[in-house]
Scaffold this motif. Structure first.
Motif, PDB file in Angstrom:
ATOM      1  N   ASP A 137      -8.194  32.029  18.238  1.00 44.88           N
ATOM      2  CA  ASP A 137      -8.596  33.313  18.044  1.00 44.88           C
ATOM      3  C   ASP A 137     -10.000  33.305  18.804  1.00 44.88           C
ATOM      4  OD1 ASP A 137      -8.848  35.832  16.268  1.00 44.88           O
ATOM      5  OD2 ASP A 137     -10.843  34.796  15.651  1.00 44.88           O
ATOM      6  N   ARG A 141     -11.116  36.085  21.954  1.00 47.16           N
ATOM      7  CA  ARG A 141     -12.141  36.809  21.970  1.00 47.16           C
ATOM      8  C   ARG A 141     -13.111  36.512  22.902  1.00 47.16           C
ATOM      9  NH1 ARG A 141     -15.232  36.182  17.649  1.00 47.16           N
ATOM     10  NH2 ARG A 141     -14.063  34.526  16.532  1.00 47.16           N
ATOM     11  N   VAL A 151     -20.011  34.094  21.378  1.00 45.58           N
ATOM     12  CA  VAL A 151     -18.891  34.479  20.682  1.00 45.58           C
ATOM     13  C   VAL A 151     -19.185  33.953  19.165  1.00 45.58           C
ATOM     14  CG1 VAL A 151     -16.574  34.726  20.370  1.00 45.58           C
ATOM     15  CG2 VAL A 151     -17.533  34.761  22.535  1.00 45.58           C
TER      16      VAL A 151
END
Length: 326
Positions: A137, A141, A151
């Motif tokens: 995940d 991103r 991030v």
């Protein structure tokens, strides 16, 4: 020999979607009414199964990835290391490379450099019980983040991709161990001020570590009083402990004069035997002994004979000193 435990945090209150049986329900908040119309809050109704699916601990999160043992080592043992990652579908436009790093500045989960290159941090706490899904995940991103930004941590769902879905299974996983964290910066030599001071502090705290070249996932490290060799092994635990016990009882479990097998620990579903080494023993000094030990271990693993009383005592000693990191 034990490393710090990294707690698995629950995803309580996360905005998660229901399991496959309820795939038609929209994503809702944990305290909102459940879309099924029961009148109960989502977290007490269909959200309960979904949350359990997200938080249930995956014992071997890196299983199926090339270099599983090295993934475990970089997660738990190695202060400063990187490894290039190759994606199944290739790199998106504007992303020249994706690099796994043991840790990033400020413990960021990922960074996208000004050049568009992505760095993915491995040694971060995760939101669910599946490290692979959380890392995937974060990676997704990071691939679309603005260049020059960090991030933040996020919440994943039970249906999200895992690293095994994103990474090329044919690509080799080749860790590069660094003396310090200069890889954080594209121009570490030009660092100054607080950036240089922060880098200096991080480097001072890093334990000198080296990866052996002759065997898989064995890492030498320099400690205060004794050096150690910590070797992540993918053999099934029961068979491996039997084999180590056979060698230990036969006086064949050391890596040379002054060295000693002191026990093992579990990390992400794998067993990691640990040896004490004299301070004078460096990584190069244990290359040949480690390769020879691997041959002895292979023979012991192949044995089908019942353990002798002495071997059972040796096995008991090894298991009594075993700890679990994850």
């Amino acid at each position: 020999m034990a490393k710090k435990r990294r707690p698995q945090t629950k995803a309580a209150g996360a905005r998660v979607s229901p399991g496959s049986a309820d795939a038609t329900y929209p994503v809702v908040g944990a305290r909102e009414p459940c879309p099924c119309g029961s009148g109960r809050r989502y977290k007490a109704c269909h959200g309960r199964a979904a949350a359990h699916a997200v938080t249930e601990l995956v014992q071997r999160p890196f299983e199926g990835l090339p270099g599983e043992c090295d993934w475990v080592a970089l997660r738990e043992l190695v202060p400063a290391a990187t490894a290039e990652l190759r994606l199944k579908d290739g790199l998106p436009e504007g992303v020249p490379s994706v690099t796994l790093a043991t840790v990033l500045p400020m413990a960021w989960p990922a960074l996208r450099r000004d050049t568009g290159a992505v760095l993915l941090g491995l040694q971060n706490d995760t939101a669910s019980g599946d490290i692979s899904r959380d890392l995937a995940d974060t990676l997704r991103r990071a691939l679309t983040a603005e260049p020059g930004t960090a991030v933040a941590a996020g919440r994943t769902t039970a249906e999200g991709d895992r690293l095994q879905d994103l990474l090329d299974p044919t690509a080799p996983f080749t860790p590069v161990v660094h003396e310090g964290f200069e890889f954080w910066l594209e121009n570490a030599e030009g660092a100054s001020g607080e950036v240089a001071a922060s880098l200096e502090r991080a480097n001072a705290a890093a334990i000198p570590t080296a990866r052996l070249t002759g065997v898989e996932a064995a890492y030498w490290c320099q400690a205060t009083e004794k050096n150690h060799l910590r070797w992540v092994m993918a053999h099934p635990e029961e068979g491996l402990l039997d084999a180590l016990a056979r060698l230990h009882a036969a006086g064949a479990s050391s890596l040379g004069e002054g060295t000693r097998l002191i026990g093992s620990f579990r990390a992400h579903g794998l067993v990691v035997p640990v040896w004490d080494l004299p301070q004078s023993v460096r990584a190069d000094d244990v290359e040949k002994p480690a390769a020879t030990f691997a041959e002895r271990l292979g023979e012991a693993l192949a044995s089908q004979a019942p353990l002798t009383p002495e071997e059972r005592r040796a096995r008991g000693g090894l298991t009594n000193r075993q700890v679990t990191l994850s």
